[in-house]
Design a protein around this motif. Structure first.
Motif, PDB file in Angstrom:
ATOM      1  N   GLY A  17       7.271   0.797   6.501  1.00 37.05           N
ATOM      2  CA  GLY A  17       7.234   0.228   7.839  1.00 37.05           C
ATOM      3  C   GLY A  17       7.975  -1.090   7.925  1.00 37.05           C
ATOM      4  N   SER A  18       7.824  -1.933   6.903  1.00 39.62           N
ATOM      5  CA  SER A  18       8.508  -3.232   6.907  1.00 39.62           C
ATOM      6  C   SER A  18      10.021  -3.053   6.862  1.00 39.62           C
ATOM      7  CB  SER A  18       8.044  -4.071   5.715  1.00 39.62           C
ATOM      8  OG  SER A  18       6.666  -4.321   5.775  1.00 39.62           O
ATOM      9  N   PHE A  19      10.471  -2.096   6.047  1.00 40.91           N
ATOM     10  CA  PHE A  19      11.911  -1.888   5.946  1.00 40.91           C
ATOM     11  C   PHE A  19      12.474  -1.300   7.237  1.00 40.91           C
ATOM     12  CE2 PHE A  19      15.845   0.066   4.355  1.00 40.91           C
ATOM     13  CZ  PHE A  19      16.366  -1.023   3.668  1.00 40.91           C
ATOM     14  N   ARG A  20      11.711  -0.401   7.866  1.00 41.65           N
ATOM     15  CA  ARG A  20      12.172   0.148   9.151  1.00 41.65           C
ATOM     16  C   ARG A  20      12.271  -0.946  10.199  1.00 41.65           C
ATOM     17  NH1 ARG A  20       8.345   4.338   8.001  1.00 41.65           N
ATOM     18  NH2 ARG A  20       9.374   6.247   7.246  1.00 41.65           N
ATOM     19  N   GLU A  21      11.275  -1.823  10.255  1.00 37.37           N
ATOM     20  CA  GLU A  21      11.323  -2.923  11.216  1.00 37.37           C
ATOM     21  C   GLU A  21      12.510  -3.842  10.937  1.00 37.37           C
ATOM     22  OE1 GLU A  21       7.624  -4.954  11.159  1.00 37.37           O
ATOM     23  OE2 GLU A  21       6.453  -3.235  11.921  1.00 37.37           O
ATOM     24  N   PHE A  22      12.772  -4.074   9.656  1.00 39.91           N
ATOM     25  CA  PHE A  22      13.906  -4.926   9.301  1.00 39.91           C
ATOM     26  C   PHE A  22      15.223  -4.293   9.751  1.00 39.91           C
ATOM     27  CE2 PHE A  22      17.317  -6.006   6.327  1.00 39.91           C
ATOM     28  CZ  PHE A  22      17.333  -7.388   6.452  1.00 39.91           C
ATOM     29  N   VAL A  51       0.109   0.881   0.557  1.00 40.06           N
ATOM     30  CA  VAL A  51       1.212   0.039   0.085  1.00 40.06           C
ATOM     31  C   VAL A  51       2.549   0.694   0.416  1.00 40.06           C
ATOM     32  CG1 VAL A  51       2.347  -0.872  -1.971  1.00 40.06           C
ATOM     33  CG2 VAL A  51      -0.120  -1.071  -1.735  1.00 40.06           C
ATOM     34  N   LYS A  52       2.673   2.008   0.159  1.00 43.62           N
ATOM     35  CA  LYS A  52       3.915   2.720   0.447  1.00 43.62           C
ATOM     36  C   LYS A  52       4.237   2.682   1.940  1.00 43.62           C
ATOM     37  CE  LYS A  52       3.588   5.992  -3.415  1.00 43.62           C
ATOM     38  NZ  LYS A  52       3.409   7.415  -3.796  1.00 43.62           N
ATOM     39  N   GLN A  95      -5.715   5.900  -1.870  1.00 43.33           N
ATOM     40  CA  GLN A  95      -5.582   5.433  -0.493  1.00 43.33           C
ATOM     41  C   GLN A  95      -4.884   4.073  -0.443  1.00 43.33           C
ATOM     42  OE1 GLN A  95      -6.262   7.234   2.258  1.00 43.33           O
ATOM     43  NE2 GLN A  95      -5.241   5.544   3.340  1.00 43.33           N
ATOM     44  N   ASP A  96      -5.222   3.205  -1.398  1.00 38.36           N
ATOM     45  CA  ASP A  96      -4.564   1.897  -1.455  1.00 38.36           C
ATOM     46  C   ASP A  96      -3.073   2.051  -1.730  1.00 38.36           C
ATOM     47  OD1 ASP A  96      -6.979   0.677  -1.016  1.00 38.36           O
ATOM     48  OD2 ASP A  96      -7.401   0.366  -3.159  1.00 38.36           O
ATOM     49  N   LEU A  97      -2.744   2.991  -2.621  1.00 38.99           N
ATOM     50  CA  LEU A  97      -1.335   3.223  -2.945  1.00 38.99           C
ATOM     51  C   LEU A  97      -0.587   3.749  -1.730  1.00 38.99           C
ATOM     52  CD1 LEU A  97       0.804   3.179  -5.130  1.00 38.99           C
ATOM     53  CD2 LEU A  97       0.112   5.484  -5.797  1.00 38.99           C
TER      54      LEU A  97
END
Length: 306
Positions: free
Chosen positions: A34-39, A28-29, A23-25
């Motif tokens: 999500g961060s790259f899409r927002e960028f 992280v993915k 679940q942690d992995l």
């Protein structure tokens, strides 16, 4: 004794290696995605605007290549092949190869591929040689850049397409960027290696004659490193040609598009003919660049009295 040595594998319990929780992995993915899409949503427009001139130049250059009458193109190519190799046999073989490509009705796709490889190679040289020179002059820079080049050369080529497509979409500019990322490591590595392998006694002699750092670089180190530099150019061209087929998936066009269509539809003849056209272009670039590098090195050695 024999029975005691038998292991009952069913009674053994296996301990999983220590790993991050599933679940942690996943979290992280998802966070990375999500961060790259927002960028890309926040910065995609101005990043695309940066590469618009490159897209326009590549499209213009491709149109010029396609619009050039084939007799004129063959004369130019034969002249360049002879200038690089000083071999009429290679020049005639180059003309025969392109005539065969035209006879197989692959002329426009070939011109698009030649345009893509030519532009990507020129850009790789423009960025790669200065970076290689910088690496050769600084061990710290080399220690930073070498691991990056290792990653660039070992990561699967398809992976390059993901961030490029997310940032720039589908088209010739993102395909060109993907080709450049894949093809630039050899020219950087071999430029650095060639300059570092220059004999120290030669450098000391240049210093004794009062040569500045710039004069020593351009008058001694780069001329003596030319065999390695041209080997890097040669490998960059080969890798660019290899990547062009994969980059056709994101709009590179050229000979890669029919190859992908042949794979998807099991067209053996179409795939073979276009593959042979790519091989012909690769051999032409390879032979001419190698011959030119050797000839230029001999000229330099003669000029320096070696």
């Amino acid at each position: 004794m024999a029975s005691d040595s038998i292991i009952d594998w069913s009674k053994l319990t296996w301990i999983d290696p220590p790993t991050m929780g599933r679940q942690d992995l996943r979290d992280v993915k998802k966070s990375i995605d999500g961060s790259f899409r927002e960028f890309t949503r926040a910065n995609g427009e101005w990043i695309e605007a940066i590469f618009d001139p490159l897209q326009s130049f590549l499209v213009w250059f491709e149109k010029v290549m396609i619009a050039t009458p084939w007799p004129l193109f063959l004369i130019i190519v034969a002249g360049l092949a002879y200038y690089g190799s000083r071999s009429w046999k290679l020049a005639l073989a180059t003309v025969a190869s392109f005539l065969f490509i035209g006879w197989l009705d692959m002329w426009e796709d070939t011109m698009a591929t030649v345009a893509m490889v030519s532009v990507s190679t020129m850009l790789c040289i423009a960025f790669g040689i200065p970076l290689g020179v910088w690496m050769s002059r600084s061990d710290r820079v080399q220690s930073i850049v070498v691991p990056i080049l290792d990653v660039m050369q070992t990561i699967p080529s398809f992976v390059y397409l993901i961030p490029v497509v997310m940032l720039l979409g589908i088209g010739k500019a993102p395909a060109l960027i993907a080709v450049m990322i894949y093809a630039i490591p050899p020219i950087v590595r071999l430029t650095n290696l060639g300059i570092r392998l220059v004999d120290k006694d030669t450098l000391e002699a240049a210093d004794a004659f009062g040569a500045s750092k710039r004069e020593r670089l351009w008058g001694v180190q780069i001329p003596l490193a030319l065999p390695n530099i041209f080997a890097g150019v040669n490998q960059t061209i080969m890798m660019a040609l290899a990547m062009v087929v994969i980059a056709a998936m994101i709009g590179a066009g050229g000979l890669g598009t029919p190859v992908l269509r042949a794979v998807n539809n099991q067209y053996l003849a179409l795939g073979m003919f276009n593959g042979l056209a790519i091989v012909a272009i690769a051999i032409i670039f390879d032979r001419v660049s190698q011959a030119y590098g050797k000839r230029l090195q001999k000229h330099r050695e003669g000029g320096h009295g070696v």
